[in-house]
Design a protein around this motif. Structure first.
Motif, PDB file in Angstrom:
ATOM      1  N   LEU A  50      -6.007  -6.650  -4.834  1.00  0.00           N
ATOM      2  CA  LEU A  50      -5.845  -6.207  -6.224  1.00  0.00           C
ATOM      3  C   LEU A  50      -6.596  -7.125  -7.186  1.00  0.00           C
ATOM      4  CD1 LEU A  50      -2.049  -5.236  -6.243  1.00  0.00           C
ATOM      5  CD2 LEU A  50      -4.015  -3.691  -6.292  1.00  0.00           C
ATOM      6  N   GLU A  51      -6.582  -8.420  -6.887  1.00  0.00           N
ATOM      7  CA  GLU A  51      -7.313  -9.360  -7.740  1.00  0.00           C
ATOM      8  C   GLU A  51      -8.808  -9.099  -7.667  1.00  0.00           C
ATOM      9  OE1 GLU A  51      -7.740 -14.191  -8.474  1.00  0.00           O
ATOM     10  OE2 GLU A  51      -6.508 -13.424  -6.837  1.00  0.00           O
ATOM     11  N   ARG A  55       0.226  -8.387 -11.522  1.00  0.00           N
ATOM     12  CA  ARG A  55      -0.222  -8.174 -10.149  1.00  0.00           C
ATOM     13  C   ARG A  55       0.894  -8.495  -9.154  1.00  0.00           C
ATOM     14  NH1 ARG A  55      -4.046 -11.547 -10.109  1.00  0.00           N
ATOM     15  NH2 ARG A  55      -3.070 -13.208  -8.880  1.00  0.00           N
ATOM     16  N   GLU A  56       1.545  -9.639  -9.356  1.00  0.00           N
ATOM     17  CA  GLU A  56       2.593 -10.029  -8.415  1.00  0.00           C
ATOM     18  C   GLU A  56       3.806  -9.104  -8.504  1.00  0.00           C
ATOM     19  OE1 GLU A  56       2.055 -12.111  -6.027  1.00  0.00           O
ATOM     20  OE2 GLU A  56       0.060 -12.389  -6.888  1.00  0.00           O
ATOM     21  N   ARG A  89      -2.370 -19.231  -2.615  1.00  0.00           N
ATOM     22  CA  ARG A  89      -2.127 -18.042  -1.787  1.00  0.00           C
ATOM     23  C   ARG A  89      -2.753 -18.224  -0.406  1.00  0.00           C
ATOM     24  NH1 ARG A  89      -4.266 -13.406  -4.896  1.00  0.00           N
ATOM     25  NH2 ARG A  89      -6.262 -14.291  -4.287  1.00  0.00           N
ATOM     26  N   VAL A 138       2.752  -6.092  -6.539  1.00  0.00           N
ATOM     27  CA  VAL A 138       2.753  -6.448  -5.114  1.00  0.00           C
ATOM     28  C   VAL A 138       4.181  -6.463  -4.566  1.00  0.00           C
ATOM     29  CG1 VAL A 138       2.369  -8.347  -3.491  1.00  0.00           C
ATOM     30  CG2 VAL A 138       0.577  -7.699  -5.108  1.00  0.00           C
ATOM     31  N   GLU A 139       5.095  -7.013  -5.343  1.00  0.00           N
ATOM     32  CA  GLU A 139       6.488  -7.092  -4.888  1.00  0.00           C
ATOM     33  C   GLU A 139       7.094  -5.697  -4.735  1.00  0.00           C
ATOM     34  OE1 GLU A 139      10.741  -9.189  -6.091  1.00  0.00           O
ATOM     35  OE2 GLU A 139       8.895  -9.748  -7.131  1.00  0.00           O
ATOM     36  N   LEU A 183      -2.439  -7.974  -0.079  1.00  0.00           N
ATOM     37  CA  LEU A 183      -2.494  -6.968  -1.143  1.00  0.00           C
ATOM     38  C   LEU A 183      -2.802  -7.611  -2.486  1.00  0.00           C
ATOM     39  CD1 LEU A 183      -2.088  -4.026  -2.011  1.00  0.00           C
ATOM     40  CD2 LEU A 183       0.362  -4.510  -2.233  1.00  0.00           C
ATOM     41  N   SER A 184      -2.201  -8.770  -2.734  1.00  0.00           N
ATOM     42  CA  SER A 184      -2.475  -9.493  -3.985  1.00  0.00           C
ATOM     43  C   SER A 184      -3.947  -9.874  -4.067  1.00  0.00           C
ATOM     44  CB  SER A 184      -1.594 -10.746  -4.049  1.00  0.00           C
ATOM     45  OG  SER A 184      -1.898 -11.516  -5.187  1.00  0.00           O
ATOM     46  N   MET A 210       1.838  -8.807   1.674  1.00  0.00           N
ATOM     47  CA  MET A 210       1.874  -8.961   0.218  1.00  0.00           C
ATOM     48  C   MET A 210       0.793  -9.922  -0.268  1.00  0.00           C
ATOM     49  SD  MET A 210       5.890  -8.674  -0.904  1.00  0.00           S
ATOM     50  CE  MET A 210       6.485 -10.064   0.022  1.00  0.00           C
ATOM     51  N   ILE A 249       5.455  -2.814  -4.194  1.00  0.00           N
ATOM     52  CA  ILE A 249       4.828  -2.144  -3.042  1.00  0.00           C
ATOM     53  C   ILE A 249       5.323  -2.765  -1.742  1.00  0.00           C
ATOM     54  CG2 ILE A 249       2.648  -1.685  -1.853  1.00  0.00           C
ATOM     55  CD1 ILE A 249       1.291  -1.581  -4.595  1.00  0.00           C
ATOM     56  N   GLY A 250       5.391  -4.097  -1.700  1.00  0.00           N
ATOM     57  CA  GLY A 250       5.866  -4.780  -0.499  1.00  0.00           C
ATOM     58  C   GLY A 250       7.289  -4.393  -0.137  1.00  0.00           C
TER      59      GLY A 250
END
Length: 529
Positions: free
Chosen positions: A490-491, A501-502, A173, A505-506, A486-487, A483, A508-509
């Protein structure tokens, strides 16, 4: 139809057979000219060796990556704030005439704001440094760059660097965020460097013999200014009243203070080195009467000239201690109105003005003021005789200092927003028509302005490309960075399941993308319609 829009339509018609030819041609494919969706792409290997050599300095680019995250986050917050501000002022924006569709196309020569030569040079530099930065971070994070090239659709749209998609999907990431943030931050830093060059050039490289003199900058149609024949950008040197007294105008205040009443004055001015004197009706010109306002209800008309205002009682007698106030410049009118309250009764006297002739009949009307921000409201827009004024020094300050004359935080934020929009008012860094006001101290005048104009457009286009890409919306770089960030958050807050999580994220994104793009489209529609 605007000629720029007609040119765009012709280019669009010619693009169709060109696209079909490229799509079907084996020769084009063999030479890297291919189609993708509705785009024509020229795929090359240009610059890849340079990116590879520069990308070897991995520790340096890792530090740059961290800096890029911070810069992009700040720009992203700034862009969202600007969009929110634009949404709040949409009712005011919708009441003004639209710019036209060509103003939202970042195509030099098609967009009336962007000059062909300076615009294309600045745009090419902005696109190249953006994509090269992506390529360097790709190589610095041990990924391959498959191709570089140019994207075309009706007109050239930009450059591209194409990383190996499988490697991008499998990389960390952090590496992806370094990759996406690189272009935005590089554009921003190029913009800051070129801005410093413009700032230094405009503050140290030029001077003016008329720095604080009133300079004409805008003339209203059907006004005394228009009828006088005094050219736009003229420098006012002096005015002479009807008694023959000459007042030198070494500042704006000298000019406005010596307009003591509505009447004919002799105005001496300098236009590109030629000094002339003309008779002009000076005073407070009513440029616009607002529909339904107290002034409109009393039949005051556009194009009239104010003579006086008096605070009165219900019997139209002056209030105790009040006298008739003769209105000279529009500043006299503003000063009077700032000392009124809603519900005040005033007696307004004015002359009609038509076809260069000031009327001889003095009209008058008693008016009860309305309310606007707890101050008396008459409902007229005024200026001095139809002239807009600035000074050479003020013009430089506006062109290089977004905080000029702004004291509070909200004013400074608005100053930043309006500073970017200065280009739509012809500032690059100052309007071309005003160049004759200044003398270069370091280069021949013509050469100086070529250099300044070129550097300015490199600055402006890098800034606009950088901050636009910072929007938290896919497919902009900022959308992928949002994104990724945000990931990460959240982690850190305990959401360790990668799949869940992903997925969140997707979702929300996607929602943020739709909201952001909807705001952008709405603001653009209001601007162009």
């Amino acid at each position: 139809m605007e000629p720029q829009l007609l040119a765009l339509i012709i280019l669009a018609i010619l693009y169709v057979p060109t696209f079909i030819f490229v799509k079907r041609s084996k020769w084009c494919k063999e030479h890297g000219l291919v189609t993708s969706s509705v785009l024509i792409m020229l795929k090359t290997r240009w610059g890849i060796d340079l990116m590879t050599r520069l990308g070897k300095h991995k520790r340096f680019w890792r530090v740059c990556g961290v800096v890029s995250w911070i810069v992009t986050a700040i720009l992203m917050i700034g862009m969202v704030s600007i969009l929110v501000i634009d949404m709040l002022i949409i009712p005011k924006m919708s009441s003004t005439a639209g710019l036209g569709v060509t103003y939202v196309l970042a195509i030099p020569g098609i967009n009336p704001v962007l000059p062909i030569v300076y615009g294309w040079i600045g745009l090419i530099i902005a696109m190249v440094v953006h994509e090269v930065a992506h390529g360097i971070q790709t190589k610095a994070n041990d990924m391959d760059v498959e191709n570089t090239g140019i994207i075309h659709c009706i007109v050239p749209l930009g450059a591209f660097v194409e990383p190996n998609n499988d490697q991008v999907q499998k990389c960390s990431r952090r590496a992806r965020m370094d990759l996406y943030a690189a272009g935005i931050t590089t554009n921003f830093f190029v913009a800051m460097i070129t801005f410093i060059l413009v700032f230094c050039g405009m503050t140290s490289g030029i001077s003016s013999d008329y720095g604080d003199n009133p300079a004409v900058f805008g003339i209203a149609d059907s006004s005394p200014a228009f009828d006088s024949g005094i050219p736009n950008t003229s420098i006012i040197l002096s005015i002479t009243d009807n008694t023959g007294v000459i007042y030198e105008t070494n500042s704006l205040s000298d000019f406005f203070d010596n307009i003591t009443h509505c009447g004919t004055y002799s105005v001496t001015y300098n236009y590109k080195g030629t000094i002339e004197t003309k008779d002009v009706v000076l005073g407070t010109f009513i440029y616009k009467v607002m529909a339904g306002s107290p002034a409109d209800q009393k039949h005051i008309e556009d194009g009239s000239m104010l003579y006086s205002i008096t605070k009165i009682d219900s019997d139209r007698n002056p209030l105790d201690g009040e006298k008739e106030v003769i209105i000279g410049s529009h500043l006299d009118f503003s000063k009077f109105m700032n000392n009124t309250e809603p519900g005040d009764n005033i007696l307004v006297k004015w002359y009609e003005y038509d076809d260069g002739v000031l009327g001889t009949e003095l009209k008058e009307s008693g008016i009860t003021l309305g309310d606007k921000n707890d101050v008396g409201y008459l409902g007229i827009t005024t200026n001095t005789a139809g002239f807009g004024f600035t000074t050479p020094n003020n013009t430089i300050a506006k062109g290089i200092n977004p905080f000029n004359g702004r004291d509070t935080v909200d004013q400074k934020l608005y100053g930043l927003l309006s500073f970017v929009g200065n280009a739509f008012g012809g500032y690059s860094p100052v309007p071309e028509a005003t160049h004759w006001w200044y003398d270069s101290n370091i280069l021949p005048d013509d050469v100086f302005w070529v250099v300044m104009s070129l550097i300015f457009w490199i600055f402006w286009l890098n800034l606009v490309l950088g901050i636009t890409n910072a929007l938290p919306a896919v497919p902009f770089d900022g959308g992928f960075l949002f994104m990724g960030g945000l990931s990460f958050i959240l982690e850190k807050f305990g959401m360790k399941d990668d799949e869940k999580r992903e997925s969140l994220v997707e979702r929300i994104g996607t929602a943020v993308t739709y909201v952001t793009l909807a705001m952008v489209v709405l603001v653009i529609l209001v601007m162009v319609i």
